[in-house]
Design a protein around this motif. Structure first.
Motif, PDB file in Angstrom:
ATOM      1  N   SER A  12      17.260 -14.767  47.067  1.00  6.90           N
ATOM      2  CA  SER A  12      16.329 -15.199  46.014  1.00  6.90           C
ATOM      3  C   SER A  12      15.040 -14.393  46.041  1.00  6.90           C
ATOM      4  O   SER A  12      14.482 -14.061  44.987  1.00  6.90           O
ATOM      5  CB  SER A  12      16.024 -16.696  46.140  1.00  6.90           C
ATOM      6  OG  SER A  12      17.183 -17.455  45.888  1.00  6.90           O
ATOM      7  N   VAL A  13      14.543 -14.067  47.228  1.00  3.46           N
ATOM      8  CA  VAL A  13      13.332 -13.240  47.331  1.00  3.46           C
ATOM      9  C   VAL A  13      13.617 -11.849  46.775  1.00  3.46           C
ATOM     10  O   VAL A  13      12.837 -11.314  45.971  1.00  3.46           O
ATOM     11  CB  VAL A  13      12.825 -13.180  48.787  1.00  3.46           C
ATOM     12  CG1 VAL A  13      11.740 -12.110  48.933  1.00  3.46           C
ATOM     13  CG2 VAL A  13      12.299 -14.537  49.232  1.00  3.46           C
ATOM     14  N   VAL A  14      14.735 -11.261  47.161  1.00  5.07           N
ATOM     15  CA  VAL A  14      15.107  -9.943  46.628  1.00  5.07           C
ATOM     16  C   VAL A  14      15.257 -10.031  45.109  1.00  5.07           C
ATOM     17  O   VAL A  14      14.736  -9.186  44.364  1.00  5.07           O
ATOM     18  CB  VAL A  14      16.396  -9.412  47.288  1.00  5.07           C
ATOM     19  CG1 VAL A  14      16.911  -8.168  46.564  1.00  5.07           C
ATOM     20  CG2 VAL A  14      16.154  -9.110  48.765  1.00  5.07           C
ATOM     21  N   GLY A  15      15.931 -11.065  44.629  1.00  2.83           N
ATOM     22  CA  GLY A  15      16.114 -11.247  43.186  1.00  2.83           C
ATOM     23  C   GLY A  15      14.798 -11.390  42.446  1.00  2.83           C
ATOM     24  O   GLY A  15      14.634 -10.873  41.330  1.00  2.83           O
ATOM     25  N   HIS A  16      13.843 -12.089  43.052  1.00  2.00           N
ATOM     26  CA  HIS A  16      12.519 -12.255  42.449  1.00  2.00           C
ATOM     27  C   HIS A  16      11.871 -10.887  42.209  1.00  2.00           C
ATOM     28  O   HIS A  16      11.405 -10.602  41.104  1.00  2.00           O
ATOM     29  CB  HIS A  16      11.627 -13.106  43.364  1.00  2.00           C
ATOM     30  CG  HIS A  16      10.181 -13.063  42.986  1.00  2.00           C
ATOM     31  ND1 HIS A  16       9.647 -13.881  42.026  1.00  2.00           N
ATOM     32  CD2 HIS A  16       9.160 -12.276  43.436  1.00  2.00           C
ATOM     33  CE1 HIS A  16       8.348 -13.602  41.896  1.00  2.00           C
ATOM     34  NE2 HIS A  16       8.035 -12.642  42.740  1.00  2.00           N
TER      35      HIS A  16
END
Length: 143
Positions: free
Chosen positions: A81-85
């Motif tokens: 999710s952090v990478v996707g953000h």
């Protein structure tokens, strides 16, 4: 008798895209760092952290038209999710991303746009949170 206009070379191929607008502008901030908060001059609008991130450290260092940025923070989001953000935020301003080499237990993604580049590294903390670091160079000139 009809006079034809002079023959000129026809355009070939697609026009080159305009260089993307710079994410930082002159004058660049003074070199500085801060523990537990976003340091003055950090391009937070261009590099927003995931909501409710806990900032551990941020820093900026300027030379000529290049601003080096660094950040260390913790998020309750998963590593994906952090990478996707960051992928979602940076792709909207013209960056592309690719996997980058990382130490065991970590994941790294490199973001590139013209001469700008950022590397995001993530790891899982002992409590299951995601620790992420950003390190990059942003140019105050387009392209």
């Amino acid at each position: 008798m009809e006079v034809l206009p002079p023959v000129s070379d026809a355009p070939r191929g697609l026009p080159l895209p305009s260089p993307p607008a710079a994410l930082v502008s002159l004058p660049l901030p003074a070199t500085a760092s801060a523990q537990g908060k976003i340091v003055d001059g950090f391009p937070a609008a261009a590099l927003p952290f995931p909501d409710e991130s806990i900032v551990v450290f941020t820093g900026v260092s300027a030379a000529d038209t290049v601003l080096q940025v660094t950040a260390d923070a913790i998020s309750e989001l998963s590593r994906d999710s952090v990478v996707g953000h960051f992928q979602q935020r940076l792709m909207t301003v013209g960056f592309w991303s690719e996997a980058a080499p990382a130490a065991e237990g970590r994941r790294a993604v490199r973001f590139v746009r013209g001469s700008d580049s950022l590397t995001l590294t993530t790891s899982t903390t002992g409590t299951g949170s995601t620790r992420f670091t950003l390190l990059g160079s942003l140019h105050a000139t387009a392209g």
